[in-house]
Design an enzyme around this catalytic site. Structure first.
Site, mmCIF file in Angstrom:
data_model
loop_
_atom_site.group_PDB
_atom_site.id
_atom_site.type_symbol
_atom_site.label_atom_id
_atom_site.label_comp_id
_atom_site.label_asym_id
_atom_site.label_seq_id
_atom_site.Cartn_x
_atom_site.Cartn_y
_atom_site.Cartn_z
ATOM 1 N N ARG A 21 -58.191 94.654 -28.382
ATOM 2 C CA ARG A 21 -59.224 94.529 -27.902
ATOM 3 C C ARG A 21 -60.729 94.192 -29.371
ATOM 4 O O ARG A 21 -61.858 93.662 -28.515
ATOM 5 C CB ARG A 21 -59.635 94.751 -26.844
ATOM 6 N N CYS A 42 -42.955 109.707 -18.913
ATOM 7 C CA CYS A 42 -43.039 111.017 -17.713
ATOM 8 C C CYS A 42 -42.884 110.508 -16.270
ATOM 9 O O CYS A 42 -43.086 111.240 -15.847
ATOM 10 C CB CYS A 42 -44.718 111.114 -17.633
ATOM 11 N N THR A 272 -54.080 110.986 -42.414
ATOM 12 C CA THR A 272 -53.119 111.884 -43.189
ATOM 13 C C THR A 272 -53.590 112.026 -44.853
ATOM 14 O O THR A 272 -55.177 111.678 -44.991
ATOM 15 C CB THR A 272 -51.151 110.729 -43.025
ATOM 16 N N PRO A 275 -55.446 107.711 -47.433
ATOM 17 C CA PRO A 275 -56.268 107.022 -46.628
ATOM 18 C C PRO A 275 -55.895 105.930 -46.343
ATOM 19 O O PRO A 275 -56.781 105.362 -45.294
ATOM 20 C CB PRO A 275 -57.273 106.782 -47.021
ATOM 21 N N ILE A 277 -53.235 105.443 -44.272
ATOM 22 C CA ILE A 277 -52.246 106.080 -43.325
ATOM 23 C C ILE A 277 -52.869 106.952 -42.423
ATOM 24 O O ILE A 277 -52.898 107.967 -42.622
ATOM 25 C CB ILE A 277 -50.653 106.358 -43.754
ATOM 26 N N ALA A 279 -52.180 109.106 -38.234
ATOM 27 C CA ALA A 279 -51.229 109.220 -37.689
ATOM 28 C C ALA A 279 -51.366 109.765 -36.058
ATOM 29 O O ALA A 279 -52.562 110.685 -36.341
ATOM 30 C CB ALA A 279 -49.491 110.358 -38.481
ATOM 31 N N ASP A 282 -47.459 113.278 -30.582
ATOM 32 C CA ASP A 282 -46.727 114.164 -30.470
ATOM 33 C C ASP A 282 -46.371 114.928 -32.402
ATOM 34 O O ASP A 282 -45.166 115.401 -32.195
ATOM 35 C CB ASP A 282 -45.377 114.192 -29.769
HETATM 36 P P1 FAD Z 1 -43.400 108.695 -27.514
HETATM 37 O O1 FAD Z 1 -44.190 108.158 -26.636
HETATM 38 O O2 FAD Z 1 -42.300 108.824 -28.244
HETATM 39 O O3 FAD Z 1 -42.645 107.373 -28.792
HETATM 40 C C1 FAD Z 1 -42.473 107.135 -29.792
HETATM 41 C C2 FAD Z 1 -42.161 106.467 -30.402
HETATM 42 O O4 FAD Z 1 -41.219 106.052 -31.763
HETATM 43 C C3 FAD Z 1 -40.380 105.493 -29.449
HETATM 44 O O5 FAD Z 1 -39.913 104.394 -28.468
HETATM 45 C C4 FAD Z 1 -38.995 106.347 -30.573
HETATM 46 O O6 FAD Z 1 -38.549 105.393 -30.708
HETATM 47 C C5 FAD Z 1 -40.827 105.173 -32.189
HETATM 48 N N1 FAD Z 1 -39.683 105.547 -33.130
HETATM 49 C C6 FAD Z 1 -39.890 106.942 -33.761
HETATM 50 N N2 FAD Z 1 -39.458 107.071 -35.103
HETATM 51 C C7 FAD Z 1 -39.597 105.974 -35.376
HETATM 52 C C8 FAD Z 1 -39.094 105.012 -36.635
HETATM 53 N N3 FAD Z 1 -38.561 105.505 -37.617
HETATM 54 N N4 FAD Z 1 -38.923 102.941 -36.683
HETATM 55 C C9 FAD Z 1 -39.436 102.816 -35.476
HETATM 56 N N5 FAD Z 1 -39.731 103.661 -34.053
HETATM 57 C C10 FAD Z 1 -39.800 104.539 -34.149
HETATM 58 N N6 FAD Z 1 -46.362 114.419 -21.143
HETATM 59 C C11 FAD Z 1 -47.289 114.616 -20.467
HETATM 60 O O7 FAD Z 1 -48.557 114.991 -20.210
HETATM 61 N N7 FAD Z 1 -47.271 114.401 -18.165
HETATM 62 C C12 FAD Z 1 -46.135 114.465 -17.683
HETATM 63 O O8 FAD Z 1 -45.728 114.595 -16.862
HETATM 64 C C13 FAD Z 1 -44.590 113.974 -19.116
HETATM 65 N N8 FAD Z 1 -43.210 114.125 -18.572
HETATM 66 C C14 FAD Z 1 -42.618 113.843 -20.038
HETATM 67 C C15 FAD Z 1 -41.165 113.627 -19.057
HETATM 68 C C16 FAD Z 1 -40.350 113.444 -20.016
HETATM 69 C C17 FAD Z 1 -39.030 113.370 -19.622
HETATM 70 C C18 FAD Z 1 -41.038 112.831 -21.657
HETATM 71 C C19 FAD Z 1 -39.709 113.084 -22.512
HETATM 72 C C20 FAD Z 1 -41.636 113.099 -22.419
HETATM 73 C C21 FAD Z 1 -42.951 113.792 -21.296
HETATM 74 N N9 FAD Z 1 -44.551 113.479 -21.352
HETATM 75 C C22 FAD Z 1 -45.257 114.099 -21.094
HETATM 76 C C23 FAD Z 1 -44.513 113.919 -23.387
HETATM 77 C C24 FAD Z 1 -45.126 112.527 -23.027
HETATM 78 O O9 FAD Z 1 -43.902 111.328 -22.832
HETATM 79 C C25 FAD Z 1 -45.325 112.208 -24.794
HETATM 80 O O10 FAD Z 1 -46.519 113.270 -24.812
HETATM 81 C C26 FAD Z 1 -45.990 110.799 -25.298
HETATM 82 O O11 FAD Z 1 -44.769 109.722 -25.109
HETATM 83 C C27 FAD Z 1 -45.855 111.388 -26.590
HETATM 84 O O12 FAD Z 1 -46.082 110.186 -27.188
HETATM 85 P P2 FAD Z 1 -46.026 109.249 -28.422
HETATM 86 O O13 FAD Z 1 -46.412 107.921 -28.951
HETATM 87 O O14 FAD Z 1 -46.537 110.251 -29.822
HETATM 88 O O15 FAD Z 1 -44.730 109.520 -28.521
#
Ligand code: FAD
Length: 444
Positions: A21, A42, A272, A275, A277, A279, A282
């Site tokens: 965007r 979620c 991180t 500069p 990279i 992150a 979670d």
């Molecule tokens: P994610 O959304 O987990 O995405 C990370 C992605 O990176 C994954 O698809 C993984 O496959 C990919 N990946 C990792 N390493 C590599 C690699 N080396 N190469 C390629 N791909 C890679 N939070 C709330 O606030 N409220 C809720 O109600 C809630 N309910 C939840 C219920 C469940 C069952 C789960 C599992 C989580 C819940 N959460 C909730 C937490 C929320 O989903 C996470 O905080 C959020 O998704 C984090 O986002 P993210 O981008 O850091 O990681």
């Protein structure tokens, strides 16, 4: 500019959409090792419980849909297993074909998330039907097992958000549930006296609680769960929901700085120690909003917020991430439990000076049908009135009160300001003195 994103769900997909965007020229590549991107993590427990019946509804965006809408270069089923910082490339591998190649970047964004902890307990490797829940394939496995094997009993290990949601949704499917929790309470973001009604409510809905107990081993292929107390549970399936750990391996191997629980260290610009990279999500260490100490908070709001901010920052906007308060909420059958900021246990353990007050007003005017108590707890500094945290439990109206207090905290309001919040009122919704006003009066 070429921007490469690792991880295509909450943080990664938010960043990709916002990057496009803000700039139509950049080449944006997004890798995910899974088949699905941008799915509703979620919502997964509710699909297992058949509350969400249509699997398609969990898939917020598809690879084709998102590529087309945002002109992205999304490569799913592709794992990034090495970051080559000197060359500014990542080495990737297609998980089905095994094909390996290097992809260059000008800017790299890591949003790899966190993975469920699978503890090294005797018998776990021989055990069958022990599940963790993170993504769509995990969900398909658990739902498929419940559909096909009609298990009579499940053991849920860990009474946090996901454990509680799984216990509820397995009960929805008619499965008997024993919930094993090491602490003397479920939902540890709240203090124990606040969750006492939740313990009652779980029992009322047929969840057997085994508190202050942990798993010591599995036997008979996981059909017997041995607890530290000596109790042995006969079960058909086990859900392991004892928390998550940041997926920081590739970052660490590339020499990026890590911190609390091995999470990737970033500054307030989500940058991180390299500069080029960034992150987010979670996988990163953040500053706690209340006391500005490093912490890790794996929730969806921070991941989405940081995803958007990182795109703004890369496009030269002068914005920063202000820290995480850990505002969270869960449905427990007919009840709601929510909290924000610090709880009393944590304040006490850290030796902070604080005061705590409780109120139990009605969710709305008592003379209008359907009013139920909202139990609120507020933690604050006794002289400055700075708000440290709040907790709420009840049937109706808990979400609204915790969200108002979380907003007050971000706005720098003190307990003295709470009585002065002019909140919407008519008998079906609240009282002329809203529970948030009430707790402000009590506190001040
Ligand atoms: P994610 O959304 O987990 O995405 C990370 C992605 O990176 C994954 O698809 C993984 O496959 C990919 N990946 C990792 N390493 C590599 C690699 N080396 N190469 C390629 N791909 C890679 N939070 C709330 O606030 N409220 C809720 O109600 C809630 N309910 C939840 C219920 C469940 C069952 C789960 C599992 C989580 C819940 N959460 C909730 C937490 C929320 O989903 C996470 O905080 C959020 O998704 C984090 O986002 P993210 O981008 O850091 O990681």
């Amino acid at each position: 500019k070429k921007i490469v994103i690792v991880g295509g769900v909450a943080g990664g997909a938010s960043a990709a959409a916002r990057l496009r965007r803000l700039n139509e020229e950049n080449h944006i590549v997004m890798f995910d090792r899974g088949e699905y991107i941008s799915f509703a993590n979620c919502g997964l427990p509710y699909y297992i419980g058949d509350v969400i019946q249509d699997r398609q509804k969990l898939l917020v965006q598809t690879v084709e849909g998102m590529n087309k809408r945002f002109q992205l270069d999304i490569r799913n089923l592709t794992e990034v297993f090495k970051i080559n910082r000197d060359e500014k490339t990542v080495t990737v591998k297609h998980v089905q074909t095994g094909e390996t190649y290097d992809e260059s970047y000008d800017v790299l964004i890591l949003s790899p998330g966190a993975k469920p902890i699978r503890p090294n307990i005797p018998g776990i490797d021989e055990a069958e039907d022990i599940f963790t829940l993170r993504n769509i394939p995990d969900t398909d496995k658990i739902r498929g097992y419940v559909d096909d094997k009609a298990p009579k009993h499940a053991t849920v290990i860990g009474g946090g958000f996901i454990g509680i949601e799984m216990a509820e949704n397995l009960r929805e499917r008619g499965v008997d549930v024993t919930l094993v929790e090491m602490a003397d309470q479920v939902m540890t973001p709240l203090d124990r006296e606040m969750v006492a009604p939740i313990h009652e409510h779980l029992r009322l809905h047929g969840v057997e609680l085994q508190l202050s107990d942990g798993v010591s081993s599995f036997s008979e292929k996981g059909k017997k769960v041995h607890l530290t107390s000596g109790r042995v549970i006969d079960t058909d399936m086990v859900i392991m929901s004892i928390g998550v750990t940041p997926e920081s391996t590739i970052a660490r191997e590339a020499g990026l700085e890590t911190g609390t629980r091995g999470a990737i260290r970033v500054n307030e610009k989500m940058m991180t120690s390299d500069p080029s990279i960034y992150a987010i999500g979670d996988a990163v260490e953040v500053l706690d909003y209340v006391f500005q100490e490093p912490t890790v908070v794996p929730l969806a709001w921070p991941a989405n917020r940081q995803g958007r901010l990182v795109a703004d920052i890369i496009n030269g906007r002068d914005v920063k991430y202000n820290g995480t308060m850990g505002t969270g909420i869960a449905k427990v059958f007919d009840m709601t439990v929510a909290s924000t900021g610090w709880n009393e246990k944590r304040l006490k353990a850290a030796g902070k000076t604080y005061e705590a007050v409780h109120v139990h007003p009605g969710s709305h005017a008592g003379y209008y049908p359907g009013s139920t108590p909202v139990s609120l707890k507020l933690l604050f500094h006794p002289t400055t009135g700075e708000i440290y945290g709040a907790q709420g439990v009840g049937i109706n109206g808990v979400d609204k009160r915790i969200d108002v207090i979380a907003t007050a905290m971000k706005g720098g309001l003190t307990v003295l300001d709470l009585p002065d919040l002019e909140l919407s009122y008519a008998p079906p919704f609240s009282s002329a003195k809203d529970p948030v006003n009430m707790i402000g009066y009590v506190a001040s």
